[in-house]
Design a protein around this motif. Structure first.
Motif: not given
Length: 538
Positions: A309-312, A382-390, A512-520
């Motif tokens: 949800v951070v990226r939506m 988890l850092h991938g969901y926050f667009d951060a580095a490890q 389903e990802r189609a419901e979110t409208g976002e890329a993985p």
């Protein structure tokens, strides 16, 4: 609606909960099937089956037949089709008295009954056909099988006689044609004898031709005589090598009319009907059941779509509402000014990172300041969901290489901060159990309303027990369509041994990802979001 996944397919765990709630319906349907089956069985005629064996080469059953050649492999289907043919069956119905015994008047109905009670099998290795017939008594079944085999053998004998007669006629015709050619050759020789100056070469050729034609005529006559003998006593093509007898007939009935078959049929029908009934509220039953069995205050659902949800910008209600329900349950827990919450997978490979990020987002949306810490040093994702580095992260601070302000990242979402895991240390448990970890917790509790720590499974590493012991409450995440009550109880017991408070369970579900409208979510290293200082709670 909190459970927006109501249109998803019914999983096997859903089915187990539903069947446990509706087992009286399954038993009732099973009992009805047994009752109806007993009535049908009482009215269904009991059949007996007799078997007869037919050899296509006229071999005695005591003589070992030669290996089946290609011609038998090619012709056995046509021979079996002849045993099934209605022209042969029509010669059986009346002589056996089937209309009166089986109670039918229409010829078509008689054919259908006879075909359903007749079975033909081929045995290529012995060049045999096995014909099995069913009737109401042992004697009638044996008589029916023998009559069918007898008609088939009689047909084969008639075909053999007809073939032998045709061969005799063919030899006679060829002999007559040869005699005509001999007469013509003799007449030509007579004409040449009367002519003066006839060619000696032509005369010699005609005499040689006459000799060969007479030899051919004698050969054809010999073949005709042999064919006459075969026509009078034809070689048997088919023979009954093992006739059916009444004492060898066996009783047969449809397997589904037996007690085991009816029991299985009733159970299957009961399960199908129980699962086909509208199942609204079944997820709530699961929640209530787990809360009662585990004696915990928090059980909720955590939809996973592969995108945090951070990226939506605008997350769908089917994703947000279940997390808001969990948030409302957490806010009712007795805590101080800051709530330190550890979230771990119930089993080693159960997903938990996305659920942590999404729960943190709904807490931040409610106006709480939230810090998410990735403490899974061995599998940091988890850092991938926050667009951060490890790196830098928690291990850098605990090892004394960096200050707190250098390891905490402010996300794009208001009220939400993130601390990555950092590089893997040689002794992660030693870092977490050190004095700097106590100082870190004391400092962060002064600044945030909620601290969410993503932990490994307590069944996998010792780090999870240390983190759970530091937290106010611990939640275990496990898939809804594969959760194990035994595993959750083991997790609760393991947490109690380290004096941790087991608050509840997050049941993860797939959306389903189609419901979110976002890329993985991206994998690997990404750019660090803009960093800001940690502002204390006022």
């Amino acid at each position: 609606m909190i459970f927006g996944q109501s249109g998803a397919k019914l999983g096997w765990v859903d089915g187990l909960y539903l069947l446990r709630a509706r087992w009286p319906l399954v038993l009732l349907i099973g009992s009805l099937v047994l009752l109806v089956g007993a009535v049908v069985r009482s009215k269904t005629p009991r059949l007996h089956e007799a078997t007869v064996r037919i050899s296509l080469d006229g071999l005695d059953g005591s003589v070992k037949a030669p290996a089946a050649g290609p011609e038998f492999q090619m012709d056995r289907r046509s021979e079996a089709a002849e045993l099934w043919s209605r022209s042969l069956l029509s010669e059986v119905i009346a002589p056996c008295g089937l209309p009166a015994r089986w109670g039918f008047t229409e010829e078509e109905e008689g054919f259908r009954l006879l075909e359903s009670r007749l079975r033909v099998e081929s045995v290529p290795s012995q060049r045999l056909f096995v014909v099995s017939a069913r009737d109401l008594t042992r004697e009638h079944a044996a008589a029916l099988a023998n009559v069918i085999a007898g008609r088939f053998v009689a047909r084969k004998e008639s075909e053999a006689k007809a073939e032998a007669s045709a061969r005799v006629r063919r030899f006679e015709r060829e002999r007559d044609e040869c005699s005509g050619r001999i007469e013509a050759t003799e007449a030509r020789l007579v004409e040449l004898a009367k002519e003066e100056g006839a060619s000696s070469e032509e005369v010699a050729g005609l005499r040689r031709l006459l000799v060969s034609q007479r030899n051919l005529s004698h050969s054809l006559e010999a073949k005709r005589q042999m064919a006459l003998l075969e026509a009078k006593e034809p070689k048997p093509v088919a023979r009954v090598v093992s006739p059916a007898t009444a004492d060898q007939a066996v009783a047969v009935n449809p397997p589904w009319l037996g007690l085991p078959g009816l029991s299985v049929l009733g159970l299957v029908l009961g399960i199908v009907l129980a699962l086909s009934v509208r199942r609204g509220g079944m997820r709530w039953s699961t929640v209530a059941d787990l809360m009662r069995r585990l004696d915990v205050p928090v059980v909720g659902f955590a939809p996973l779509s592969g995108v945090s949800v951070v990226r939506m910008k605008e997350a769908p209600p089917s994703v947000l509402e279940p997390y808001r329900d969990v948030r409302n349950r957490l806010l009712r827990l007795p805590t101080g000014e800051c709530t330190l919450l550890t979230l771990m997978p119930a089993r080693r490979n159960d997903p938990v990172s996305e659920a942590v990020a999404n729960l943190a987002c709904v807490l931040a949306d409610a106006g709480r300041t939230v810090l998410v810490i990735d403490a899974d040093f061995r599998r940091p994702i988890l850092h991938g969901y926050f667009d951060a580095a490890q790196h830098p992260g928690l291990s850098d601070f605990l090892s004394g290489e960096m200050r707190l302000e250098e390891t905490v990242i402010r996300s794009w979402r208001p009220n939400l901060w993130f601390m990555p895991a950092g590089p893997l240390h040689a002794d992660p448990g030693g870092l977490l159990g050190g004095r700097r970890m106590d100082d870190l917790i004391w400092e962060l509790k002064r600044r945030f309303d909620f601290i969410l720590i993503a932990s490994p499974s307590i069944h996998a590493t010792s780090d999870a027990g240390l983190l759970a012991g530091l937290a106010d409450y611990t939640l275990a995440a496990t898939p809804y369509l594969g959760h194990s009550l035994r595993c959750l109880r083991e997790t609760k017991t393991a947490l109690e041994t380290v004096s941790a408070s087991f608050a509840g369970v997050l049941l993860t579900t797939r959306v389903e990802r189609a419901e979110t409208g976002e890329a993985p979510a991206p994998e690997g290293v990404v750019e660090i979001a803009p960093k800001a200082g940690i502002s204390p709670r006022k």
